[in-house]
Design a protein around this motif. Structure first.
Motif, PDB file in Angstrom:
ATOM      1  N   THR A 348      26.832  22.757   5.339  1.00 22.27           N
ATOM      2  CA  THR A 348      27.933  22.290   6.174  1.00 22.27           C
ATOM      3  C   THR A 348      28.190  20.809   5.934  1.00 22.27           C
ATOM      4  O   THR A 348      27.353  20.079   5.401  1.00 22.27           O
ATOM      5  N   ALA A 349      29.362  20.366   6.381  1.00 23.83           N
ATOM      6  CA  ALA A 349      29.713  18.948   6.301  1.00 23.83           C
ATOM      7  C   ALA A 349      29.306  18.204   7.557  1.00 23.83           C
ATOM      8  O   ALA A 349      29.124  16.986   7.527  1.00 23.83           O
ATOM      9  N   LYS A 350      29.153  18.923   8.677  1.00 22.37           N
ATOM     10  CA  LYS A 350      28.860  18.286   9.957  1.00 22.37           C
ATOM     11  C   LYS A 350      27.807  19.083  10.712  1.00 22.37           C
ATOM     12  O   LYS A 350      27.615  20.274  10.473  1.00 22.37           O
ATOM     13  N   SER A 351      27.140  18.404  11.655  1.00 25.59           N
ATOM     14  CA  SER A 351      26.069  19.051  12.409  1.00 25.59           C
ATOM     15  C   SER A 351      26.582  20.196  13.274  1.00 25.59           C
ATOM     16  O   SER A 351      25.855  21.146  13.556  1.00 25.59           O
ATOM     17  N   THR A 352      27.847  20.138  13.712  1.00 21.38           N
ATOM     18  CA  THR A 352      28.398  21.237  14.517  1.00 21.38           C
ATOM     19  C   THR A 352      28.416  22.537  13.725  1.00 21.38           C
ATOM     20  O   THR A 352      28.189  23.612  14.283  1.00 21.38           O
ATOM     21  N   LEU A 478      26.421  29.522   0.837  1.00 21.33           N
ATOM     22  CA  LEU A 478      27.613  29.559   1.677  1.00 21.33           C
ATOM     23  C   LEU A 478      27.971  28.123   2.051  1.00 21.33           C
ATOM     24  O   LEU A 478      27.143  27.410   2.634  1.00 21.33           O
ATOM     25  N   ALA A 479      29.174  27.670   1.707  1.00 25.10           N
ATOM     26  CA  ALA A 479      29.614  26.305   2.017  1.00 25.10           C
ATOM     27  C   ALA A 479      30.747  26.370   3.032  1.00 25.10           C
ATOM     28  O   ALA A 479      31.858  26.794   2.725  1.00 25.10           O
ATOM     29  N   ASP A 480      30.443  25.947   4.254  1.00 23.19           N
ATOM     30  CA  ASP A 480      31.397  25.987   5.363  1.00 23.19           C
ATOM     31  C   ASP A 480      32.346  24.787   5.286  1.00 23.19           C
ATOM     32  O   ASP A 480      31.979  23.729   4.772  1.00 23.19           O
ATOM     33  N   GLU A 481      33.565  24.957   5.831  1.00 21.31           N
ATOM     34  CA  GLU A 481      34.568  23.882   5.851  1.00 21.31           C
ATOM     35  C   GLU A 481      34.640  23.204   4.479  1.00 21.31           C
ATOM     36  O   GLU A 481      34.596  21.976   4.348  1.00 21.31           O
ATOM     37  N   ALA A 482      34.781  24.041   3.452  1.00 23.27           N
ATOM     38  CA  ALA A 482      34.640  23.568   2.077  1.00 23.27           C
ATOM     39  C   ALA A 482      35.765  22.649   1.624  1.00 23.27           C
ATOM     40  O   ALA A 482      35.656  22.029   0.557  1.00 23.27           O
ATOM     41  N   HIS A 483      36.820  22.516   2.414  1.00 24.48           N
ATOM     42  CA  HIS A 483      37.871  21.564   2.045  1.00 24.48           C
ATOM     43  C   HIS A 483      37.334  20.137   2.032  1.00 24.48           C
ATOM     44  O   HIS A 483      37.934  19.249   1.423  1.00 24.48           O
ATOM     45  N   ASN A 484      36.201  19.903   2.704  1.00 21.65           N
ATOM     46  CA  ASN A 484      35.588  18.573   2.724  1.00 21.65           C
ATOM     47  C   ASN A 484      34.787  18.265   1.459  1.00 21.65           C
ATOM     48  O   ASN A 484      34.395  17.116   1.237  1.00 21.65           O
ATOM     49  N   LEU A 485      34.526  19.261   0.650  1.00 20.13           N
ATOM     50  CA  LEU A 485      33.566  19.088  -0.436  1.00 20.13           C
ATOM     51  C   LEU A 485      34.073  18.155  -1.534  1.00 20.13           C
ATOM     52  O   LEU A 485      33.271  17.444  -2.154  1.00 20.13           O
TER      53      LEU A 485
END
Length: 867
Positions: A348-352, A478-485
């Motif tokens: 993930t990009a964030k702790s949430t 699995l990469a969540d909110e992948a637009h941040n990558l």
């Protein structure tokens, strides 16, 4: 008749009874055999062969065991216990079968557990303190170069990278020995280092000897050697000198050490085999944790499963609110058994986002008590450390003292708990008085699902990627909110070096370091001259050489200084130099150089040189190829070509755009084309935007979010609204809000509440927050979110135009509209929500922009314009 007798003989050889064979021969004499029955019998024969082979290996080991009697022989004792054991498959390379016999009884057949030599020795031979006093470790490239230098000094018959394998009961031990000199009958374990070896912790040397001895027995067994000379060769990268320690052992003594090490590990291996079999059986029976799939959720889950099955990567654009986390985790877990996945990494990009994954795993565990999934959350070191003011060694930190002595009990305790999030790991660690951070690193090796930040897989020194390569794991990522990558990866592979900061540490540095830093300082003039002639396209080789000399001087100082004497500023300067130097060595068309002159308090010229990554694809490609399957998912992954190009995804990457569960009737989307939010038009746009917000609030009071491109623009409109419409409650995001302030901001969005929250687009409140029902009824987006036009972005645009032919779109349009869609996605979170979104700018009506907006939106108020 002869054919029938031959058929009966074959059937008896295969283990069929006469009754079973008779049923296969009908009256016409032509055999009729169920193909499934033949396949099952073949599996049974294969399993029997493997069981007998394992028993044969055990008998041979027992026959040469040096124990006084077989009652004292560990190998023979394990053979006696073997029929009662129930091992299963676990770890890369392990195999198992369980089949029902003719009498209906399940026979548990002993299979193998594959383990690397290093893992075996770290598990069995590492004892004493955790000791991380600053002893610079050579990079992987430096280590390989050191090995080549040592090998180059040996004779022509010298062998390197010798692949070895051995077995002990259910264990298959594998690895590559560094070097063997057949003329001297000497096996070498080569370690690169810097500094005084006398300062090397004793448990490090003990571990190195253990590895040498295990490799020694494997070589003796492979080549029928009666004895072997072992050597630990420590190669100092700074001085290019070798320090060698030697021992001579008989093959019998090396075998005894090998068997003792395997014996210590075998109980753990059997535990792991049993866990893997139990886990896989439970996963085969696992059902989705909710009564039914939501719209689009089944399609997403099926695509993730197919990606794991085919070994392809997947780009999945799936709208907010369908339950992406539950769908992706469930699908990858279901793929684990049939497609041999050892681990699943949820990034993930964030702790949430990490908490959502942990919650999904907990829900699946509560619905399937037999699953006993091992889940670990990776937490940053600065957040997990119990004694941030102490150094990581036994003389300073009580949790480092005797760490490896207490680790086995702590490891067992942690894995028994199943769900190992940050608080749970801390509780176990403190109960056993070990470091929570390093306990988390250890249990990661034995976990099924690992949850952490992107950097654990995609960064240059990514821990999970390194472990996967070392242990040959088959993993699903699995990469969540992948637009941040894209932006995160650019940051991972960028680095800055400041002249003023190096000057500051020079003052207190020892003489050799000061001298080396002076050479770096003189190199800045070369950079200035190159920059003065135009764009700085490459770093001068003399400057890179000066950086190497400085890092080497620092490493020598740290390695030889008294324990704890190295000061923090000099260490930070070392890390800055090292990071910059490593990126300089891999510099290419994917990155650019920036040179910025800065004011200095002392009046001396000061500058910063930055390696700015523009295209992370070359660095990320190996990360995608290292996994069985990588799924990147987000509500905003359009156009897919942008992410394929920028991230370096494989050419066969699949793409899905999951159907939205929401109805267009739930969300009114209105384009306000009469207002321009371009930079030059912002002062005169403030009053109309404030009036629009007030009119909507008067028509439908409730909670709204208003997004702007900058804090200055936000303050301008907020002050207009408060001055002209004082009856509308307003609260605003401030610069540098801490976690408490952010919670306070979100706390204003209560059910039935009324007011306007002002926020910056792309900031803390533009994504990753969940305000369901009437906690949020609408949003105003007063910007296209386009990045600023500045020299860096214009340079990026030119680069991306040259490489992909899409400079403006890839630099400005796609990243900007991505933020807009994310912000607007805060309004509709469930199928019961209703709301409104205002897109404020005439450019929202352009076809090129509309193509990037969600297909399910029904947009009104827009006049179609041309690009």
């Amino acid at each position: 008749m002869l054919d029938r007798l031959a058929f009966i003989a074959l059937g008896r050889t295969a283990g069929f009874s006469l009754q079973e064979i008779g049923a296969m021969i009908p009256a016409d004499g032509k055999p009729a055999i169920e193909r499934q029955l033949l396949s099952a019998k073949a599996d049974e024969i294969d399993a029997t062969v493997r069981r007998l082979q394992a028993t044969s290996r055990g008998l041979r080991q027992a026959a040469v065991c040096p124990a006084p009697s077989h009652a004292e022989c560990p190998t023979f004792q394990r053979l006696l216990r073997q029929p009662a054991a129930a091992p299963a498959r676990a770890g890369r390379g392990a195999r198992s079968r369980r089949r029902g016999g003719p009498d209906g009884v399940d026979y548990h057949l002993p299979m193998q557990y594959s383990v690397a030599v290093r893992t075996l020795c770290e598990f069995t031979a590492k004892r004493g303190d955790l000791d991380l006093r600053f002893t610079p470790s050579p990079s992987a490239q430096e280590g390989m170069a050191g090995h080549l230098l040592v090998a180059g000094r040996r004779g022509p018959l010298y062998e390197t990278e010798i692949t070895l394998r051995g077995e002990f009961g259910q264990l298959a031990v594998r690895g590559r020995a560094d070097g063997y000199d057949p003329a001297a009958n000497r096996l070498e374990e080569i370690k690169t280092h810097r500094g005084d070896l006398a300062r090397q912790p004793a448990n490090h040397r003990q571990l190195h000897w253990a590895q040498a001895k295990v490799y020694g027995w494997l070589l003796c067994e492979a080549r029928q050697l009666a004895e072997l000379n072992l050597a630990l060769v420590y190669f100092d990268l700074a001085t290019q000198q070798e320090t060698t320690f030697t021992q001579t052992h008989s093959a019998q003594a090396l075998r005894a050490f090998f068997e003792a090490s395997c014996g210590d590990f075998l109980a753990w291996a059997e535990r792991e085999l049993a866990h893997r079999e139990h886990r896989d059986d439970a996963l085969a029976a696992l059902v989705f944790p909710h009564p039914a799939f939501r719209t689009g959720q089944r399609e997403l889950a099926a695509s993730v499963y197919k990606g794991a099955a085919s070994g392809r990567c997947l780009l999945a654009q799936a709208p907010t609110g369908i339950g992406k986390t539950a769908a992706t985790v469930f699908a990858m877990l279901k793929a684990a058994k049939p497609h041999g996945l050892d681990k699943i990494f949820y990034l993930t990009a964030k702790s949430t986002g990490r908490q959502l994954a942990l919650d999904a795993a907990a829900l699946m565990g509560s619905n399937a008590p037999a699953l006993r999934l091992r889940v670990v959350e990776l937490t940053a070191r600065d957040k997990a450390c119990e004694y941030p003011d102490r150094a990581c060694h036994g003389d300073s930190c009580p949790l480092a003292k005797g760490f490896y002595d207490r680790l086995p009990a702590a490891r067992l305790d942690a894995l028994a708990s199943g769900l190992m999030d940050g608080p749970a790991l801390r509780s176990v660690a403190l109960r056993h008085q070990v470091c929570p951070y390093y306990l988390g690193q250890e249990v990661t090796r034995w976990a099924d699902l690992v949850v952490g930040d992107y950097n654990y897989w995609f960064d240059a020194s990514a821990m999970l990627h390194a472990l996967t390569a070392a242990h040959e794991w088959r993993v699903g990522v699995l990469a969540d909110e992948a637009h941040n990558l894209v932006e995160r990866a650019r940051a991972m592979y960028s680095a800055s070096l400041g002249q003023a900061a190096l000057r500051a540490v020079r003052t207190a540095a020892p003489a050799p370091v000061r001298s080396a830093l002076d050479k770096v300082n003189r190199g800045w003039s070369t950079l200035r001259k190159a920059h003065g002639k135009g764009a700085l396209e490459t770093l001068p080789t003399t400057f890179i050489a000066a950086l190497k000399q400085a890092t080497s001087a620092m490493e020598t100082h740290f390695a030889e200084a008294a324990a704890g004497a190295a000061d923090a500023p000099l260490q930070q300067a070392y890390f800055d130099l090292l990071g910059f130097q490593r990126l300089a060595e891999s510099f290419g068309p994917h990155s650019v150089l920036e040179f910025i002159e800065q004011d200095s308090a002392l009046g001396k010229p000061a500058a910063t040189v930055r390696i700015q990554n523009q295209i992370p694809a070359p660095f990320l490609k190996p990360r995608f190829s290292a996994a069985r399957s990588v799924t990147l998912f987000s509500a905003t992954l359009s156009p897919p070509r942008y992410y394929t190009d920028m991230l370096g995804l494989p050419a066969d990457t699949a793409w899905i755009d999951v159907e939205s569960p929401f109805s267009p009737d739930q969300l009114q989307v209105q384009v306000v084309s009469r207002i321009s939010t371009r930079f030059a038009d912002r002062p005169r746009s403030a009053a109309p935007i404030a009036r629009l917000i007030a009119d909507q609030f008067e028509a439908q009071a409730g909670n709204y979010l208003a997004f702007f491109s900058s804090f200055d623009y936000l303050d301008l409109v907020a002050s207009q609204l408060q001055r002209r419409h004082p009856g509308v409650p307003v609260w605003a995001q401030a610069r540098g809000m801490d976690e408490g302030a952010r919670k306070g901001f979100l706390g204003r969005f209560v059910p039935g509440g009324q007011g306007i929250g002002f926020a910056v687009l792309g900031g803390s409140f533009g994504e990753g927050i969940d305000l369901r029902g009437d906690r949020l009824v609408g949003a105003f987006v007063a910007t296209l979110g386009l990045p600023q036009v500045n020299p860096r972005n214009e340079q990026l645009k030119a680069c991306l135009q040259g490489v992909f032919g899409a400079g403006y779109d890839y630099t400005y349009l796609v990243p900007g509209i991505q933020k807009v869609v994310q912000a607007a996605g805060r309004v509709i979170r469930t199928r019961e929500d209703k709301g409104i979104v205002y897109l404020i700018d005439d450019r929202f009506a352009r076809p090129a922009v509309r193509e990037l907006l969600p297909a399910w939106w029904r947009i009104s108020g827009a006049t179609q314009l041309t690009n």
